[in-house]
Enzyme design. Sequence first.
Site, short mmCIF file in Angstrom:
data_model
loop_
_atom_site.label_atom_id
_atom_site.label_comp_id
_atom_site.label_asym_id
_atom_site.label_seq_id
_atom_site.Cartn_x
_atom_site.Cartn_y
_atom_site.Cartn_z
N PRO A 34 -4.87 -2.00 0.90
CA PRO A 34 -5.56 -1.03 0.05
C PRO A 34 -6.00 -1.71 -1.24
CG PRO A 34 -3.19 -0.71 -0.10
CD PRO A 34 -3.42 -1.80 0.89
N ASP A 91 -4.44 -6.22 -4.32
CA ASP A 91 -3.72 -5.32 -3.42
C ASP A 91 -3.01 -4.28 -4.29
OD1 ASP A 91 -1.98 -4.06 -1.67
OD2 ASP A 91 -1.52 -5.89 -0.56
N HIS A 92 -3.42 -3.02 -4.16
CA HIS A 92 -2.88 -1.97 -5.03
C HIS A 92 -1.41 -1.69 -4.73
CE1 HIS A 92 -3.61 0.74 -8.23
NE2 HIS A 92 -4.87 0.98 -7.94
N ARG A 93 -0.90 -2.24 -3.63
CA ARG A 93 0.53 -2.05 -3.34
C ARG A 93 1.39 -2.93 -4.22
NH1 ARG A 93 0.41 -3.51 2.94
NH2 ARG A 93 -0.83 -5.19 1.99
N CYS A 144 0.65 -4.05 -7.42
CA CYS A 144 0.57 -3.75 -8.85
C CYS A 144 -0.40 -2.61 -9.08
CB CYS A 144 0.16 -4.99 -9.65
SG CYS A 144 -1.55 -5.52 -9.36
#
Length: 443
Positions: free
Chosen positions: A235, A413-415, A417
């Site tokens: 994501p 990757d929004h997972r 940070c």
Amino acid sequence: MGEVREFTLPDLGEGLTEATIVRWLVAVGETVRVDEPVVEVETAKALVEVPCPYAGVVTSHAAGEGAEVAVGAPLVTVAVSPGGEAAAAPEPEHVGGSGNVLVGYGTAEPTGRRSRAALRPPGFAAPGAGTGAGEELRSGADRGAPVPVISPLVRRLAREHGLDLRTMTGSGPDGLILRADVERAVSTAQESSTRHSAAQHSRAPEKASRERRIPLRGMRGTAAERLARSRAEIPDASCWVDADATELLAARKEMNTATAQGSSPAPISLLALLGRVCTAALARFPELNSTVDTEAREIVVLPEVHLGFAAQTDRGLVVPVVRDAHTLSAEELTAETARLTEAARAGTLTPAELTGGTFTLNNYGVFGVDGSTPIINHPEAAMLGVGRIARKPWVVDDELAVRSVVQLSLTFDHRVCDGGTAGGFLRHVADCVEHPARLLRTL
């Protein structure tokens, strides 16, 4: 004829299960020495020359150029005659087979190509030889003489355009055929074809255009799979900022002025300075130098920075990796990126030099574009994109000035940070570009 032995495609490491035959280095009927490369193959990671563990005469190829061969499947057969191996190998212990797989790990020093007639077992004749076979073999030796070219890609380029290298005279040292020689010959042939087509236009109907299909195999296929997997699994989000790179360019000019005066070994590249900026920013924001273990549902923050950088080649985009980039100076980064770039263009990168990256730098500004939203190089967590540096109006001390401006973009990757961490990283990169003296704190 001596005993015929079968040599299968060896395990090339890195979990590779197959390879595509690019070109045969030893023709049927030619002799091969122990540990001498017989074929060049393209794996999902790199071009690899595969050496044969037997000495003798090649009696057959299992597949043609362009075919895929699985690891463990037949590759060539070699007729090994009594004494033939000993004559071909430089040491007695090399007789029979070495058991080695990759070039550079063989038991003998690299040797030159050989003629068809040398070391041929008694009674052996090339396929199709009959009356007058000796003359055929001698002429075959002449036809099979090696043509000096600067890299394997030159041979491939010539083959793709139907050029016979033996009819060409190279412009390089000692007649070495360069890529420019092949491209010039291709251009000449295309111009001739265009003139011929124009002359025939009034007598023949125009042919419908034909679609062109490019196989997604080898390194191109691997890149496609990795990009698709990145989009499917990660994501991602992007942020970007414009930065005034005037001071960075001035600092680089000053460094390279010292180089011109002989006090430094090589000019510092802009890519190396940007790489140095990245490693400094990753030291402050280590979350972006990480990967996600989906099975354990954990973020794995990595201690070393193995910096990947995008390099465009004739075979497509590849991402060589600079190991332990955080420990290297700007001079060392310049030397290593130059070495890897040259290897990428020559098609000689090893699988180890194409894997294991933890963060990627993509300088797409070399293509003359301002900005982009990069796709993360799976399984990494982020990629920094750098656009072209262009002269633009910029406000300096409340006054309008013309400055060298660059757009920086970060896809992350929004997972691993949130936007605050990503924005902090990108802002630190921009600050270092605008004020290179800040890098002194990390030296």
